[in-house]
Design an enzyme around this catalytic site. Structure first.
Site, PDB file in Angstrom:
ATOM      1  N   ASN A 179       0.847  -1.185   0.000  1.00  0.00           N
ATOM      2  CA  ASN A 179       0.000   0.000   0.000  1.00  0.00           C
ATOM      3  C   ASN A 179       0.885   1.238   0.000  1.00  0.00           C
ATOM      4  O   ASN A 179       1.237   1.787   1.049  1.00  0.00           O
ATOM      5  CB  ASN A 179      -0.935  -0.020   1.208  1.00  0.00           C
ATOM      6  CG  ASN A 179      -2.008  -1.078   1.079  1.00  0.00           C
ATOM      7  OD1 ASN A 179      -2.978  -0.906   0.347  1.00  0.00           O
ATOM      8  ND2 ASN A 179      -1.821  -2.196   1.775  1.00  0.00           N
ATOM      9  N   GLU A 180       1.254   1.656  -1.195  1.00  0.00           N
ATOM     10  CA  GLU A 180       2.178   2.762  -1.378  1.00  0.00           C
ATOM     11  C   GLU A 180       1.531   4.090  -0.978  1.00  0.00           C
ATOM     12  O   GLU A 180       0.314   4.161  -0.753  1.00  0.00           O
ATOM     13  CB  GLU A 180       2.626   2.811  -2.843  1.00  0.00           C
ATOM     14  CG  GLU A 180       3.338   1.558  -3.332  1.00  0.00           C
ATOM     15  CD  GLU A 180       4.761   1.419  -2.794  1.00  0.00           C
ATOM     16  OE1 GLU A 180       5.089   2.020  -1.761  1.00  0.00           O
ATOM     17  OE2 GLU A 180       5.551   0.690  -3.428  1.00  0.00           O
ATOM     18  N   PRO A 181       2.332   5.164  -0.847  1.00  0.00           N
ATOM     19  CA  PRO A 181       1.777   6.475  -0.502  1.00  0.00           C
ATOM     20  C   PRO A 181       0.576   6.829  -1.372  1.00  0.00           C
ATOM     21  O   PRO A 181       0.616   6.687  -2.600  1.00  0.00           O
ATOM     22  CB  PRO A 181       2.954   7.420  -0.757  1.00  0.00           C
ATOM     23  CG  PRO A 181       4.161   6.575  -0.469  1.00  0.00           C
ATOM     24  CD  PRO A 181       3.803   5.209  -0.984  1.00  0.00           C
TER      25      PRO A 181
END
Length: 642
Positions: free
Chosen positions: A175-177
């Site tokens: 869950n990237e930025p």
């Protein structure tokens, strides 16, 4: 929450009313252990208890799992509990967080393969109770596959516990930025930083997949309990942001603050940026010894962007450090002079000590001279990245320097470098009409055949790894020459843990310790330079340092041991903190360029970004901001006291 080494249960409910004054900035339960091994062992023990409780009730235990280097020790302890104490996984149902998109289950870097290697193949978990996202699903079916993954989790009653790591971008799972708090299982594009961190595993950045399937933040937060593990100094800044910062989608781990049964389980190095450790005077009384005073004044100078000697009483009082002045009954001017001198005395152009000089206020003693200096480099490029300028200066000033490359570095070498070597050798053999080149021809053809057979991501056979090691060895010697070192000044240990392993699969053994001990015993150094003390425990740097520290302690009775000073230099994962610097070696523009030239010799690992000049210039800029003389660049060191 706990102090280091506390026996507080990891999975005990969090009661914020029991937080100490020192912990008041922490918005989620945070437990600190002295090292990752003890933390992993305790967590595995508590998980085992839960598994066994469910077995007695005739119920399954649904466990969410993570990949990467962080949970490896946890998995090894679970395996030990199964093999030595009879822990059964027959009632365990697992769901993994994520999988690279485009990788088949048997790909050496797939998370399916990782989980088999690290856990599943060593315990009695039924195959039909293992769930991992499928990275080979056709693009048009990914959405339905993700919905089905969510349905399976719900069907078994949800996750009883989810194990997590944390990436440098603050991601949990992938869950990237920008990932929202209510996001669900989906395909996501990987952040460049995430791909860079995986580059070594994939033999280069260009080979790292650009997408992955991951559980969403919302999926993770539905678990009944969450345990996020983090090890090493490189994780300390993002841990602080996730624990003490606001809940924001730029740091998906920060959403754990809103979970009633979430815990951050970290080692001392990863906890280093938490307020209670980094700025303890802001959360309670402290003992104002010399080191604490230096830490506070350097921080205050940086915070206010004022040189140390320009700080005034009001600066201290208005920034939370007034107690320093009150406890010492000193005015700001007196404290400033003391700390200014302490910082100034770290600067030296004589890293091996200046012969015949008064060494009262110098980092390194004057005698003996010349000194026997032993430099350990975990991977061949490490010593040049961390102390290339100092290497040059030690040799220039007449010391006996031995540079020891602990590992071959062959895992970082691209296939292209091996292909080029084999092709050139084959062409030479074909162009040379002299007898005796048959062996060279056969060797080149065998290398080309082996590389073709293994494919782009396959595991290198031994002969290919050997060739890659020799390629790096040549580059390391070239780099050493730039730093004035001759061939006889270098030594290659090829530690077995590296030669027999792969990234995230290394296991340190006594033979590694013994090889390092042999070097120490034979050379009997006056000074040792090493790195890796605060690195991720499963990294090459940390394992190499552990081999050194184990060897060092085993030789504690040797006469030279008590006289020898050990200095730590900055590694790939960051430099030494400003307040910890005990020796600062300046470099001129020409010396910095020579250091950069040395790192450029490692052409076979061209995907790596060493960025050595910027790092050393930042340290020089820091010293300049504190009011010291202005230098082009500085290499920083701190003493290691075992």
């Amino acid at each position: 929450m706990s102090e280091t080494g506390s026996p507080v249960r990891i999975l005990a409910p969090f009661d914020s009313s029991l937080q100490s004054q020192q912990e008041r900035f922490e918005k989620v339960k945070t437990l600190i252990h002295s090292d990752s091994a003890s933390a992993s062992a305790q967590l595995a023990g508590e998980v085992a208890e839960l598994i066994q409780e469910r077995q007695k009730e005739g119920k399954p235990f649904v466990l969410g799992l993570a990949t990467g280097s962080t949970p490896v020790l946890f998995y090894r302890e679970l395996i030990r509990l199964h093999q030595e104490e009879g822990l059964s996984f027959s009632n365990v149902i697992t769901f993994n967080l994520d999988e690279y998109y485009g990788l088949s289950p048997d790909h050496p870097e797939s998370y399916f393969r990782f989980m088999r290697d690290q856990l599943f193949d060593h315990v009695d978990i039924p195959a039909d109770q293992i769930n991992i996202p499928d990275g080979t699903v056709p693009m048009e079916e990914v959405y339905d596959h993700c919905l089905e993954y969510e349905r399976k989790i719900d069907e078994v009653g949800g996750l009883d516990m989810q194990i997590l790591g944390i990436g440098r971008t603050g991601h949990i799972g992938f869950n990237e930025p920008g990932s929202s708090e209510d996001s669900r299982t989906r395909m996501i594009t990987l952040d460049r930083v995430t791909r860079q961190d995986a580059a070594a595993d994939f033999m280069g950045l260009t080979n790292v997949p650009r997408s992955a399937i991951t559980m969403g933040v919302g999926t993770i937060l539905k678990a009944k309990s969450l345990v996020l593990m983090a090890w090493g100094a490189s994780k300390s800044e993002i841990v602080q942001q996730a624990v003490e910062g606001p809940r924001i989608d730029q740091v998906s781990a920060s959403f754990l603050q809103g979970h009633e049964h979430a815990v951050f389980l970290v080692d001392e190095a990863a906890a280093g940026h938490l307020t209670r450790f980094r700025y303890p005077w802001l959360v309670g009384p402290v003992a104002w010894d010399g080191q604490m005073k230096k830490r506070a004044v350097v921080w205050l100078s940086q915070k206010l962007e004022k040189p140390i000697l320009k700080l005034i009483d009001e600066d201290y009082n208005e920034s939370g450090t007034g107690e320093l002045l009150a406890s010492t009954s000193e005015a700001a001017y007196e404290v400033n002079i003391d700390i200014f001198n302490r910082v100034q005395h770290t600067i030296t152009g004589w890293p091996g000590g200046k012969p015949g000089a008064d060494d009262t206020n110098r980092p390194e003693r004057a005698e003996p001279f010349p000194k026997r200096v032993l430099v350990f480099s975990p991977e061949p490029a490490d010593a040049f990245i961390g102390m290339g300028g100092t290497l040059d200066r030690l040799k220039e000033q007449g010391h006996t320097v031995q540079l020891v490359f602990q590992t071959s570095g062959n895992l970082r070498v691209s296939d292209v470098a091996s292909l080029n070597f084999a092709r050139v050798l084959l062409e030479m053999a074909e162009a040379t009409h002299v007898s005796g080149w048959e062996n060279q021809r056969e060797y080149a053809e065998s290398i080309l055949s082996a590389l073709e057979e293994k494919g782009e991501f396959g595991i290198d056979p031994e002969m290919v790894r050997k060739l890659k090691g020799l390629i790096v060895r040549g580059e390391a010697r070239d780099a050493a020459t730039v730093c004035r070192l001759d061939n006889e000044d270098t030594q290659f240990l090829d530690l077995p843990f590296y030669e027999k392993g792969r990234y995230r699969r290394f296991v340190l053994g006594t033979e590694d310790d013994e090889l390092v001990a042999d070097v120490l015993r034979s050379f009997q150094p006056d000074i040792v330079f090493a790195t890796g003390a605060s690195s991720d425990p499963s990294s090459i740097q940390a394992l190499s340092f552990r081999a050194f520290s184990n060897a060092w302690r085993s030789l504690g009775d040797e006469p030279w041991n008590s006289r020898c000073h050990v200095w730590l230099y900055g590694g790939r994962d960051g430099d030494i903190e400003a307040h910890e610097i005990e020796m600062a070696v300046p470099m001129s523009p020409d010396q910095l360029e020579e250091k950069v030239e040395a790192t450029r010799k490692f052409m076979s690992t061209s995907d790596e970004v060493f960025n050595t000049s910027a790092r050393n210039q930042m340290i020089a800029a820091l010293y300049d901001s504190l009011g010291m003389a202005e230098y082009e660049a500085i290499e920083a060191f701190r003493r290691w006291n075992p």
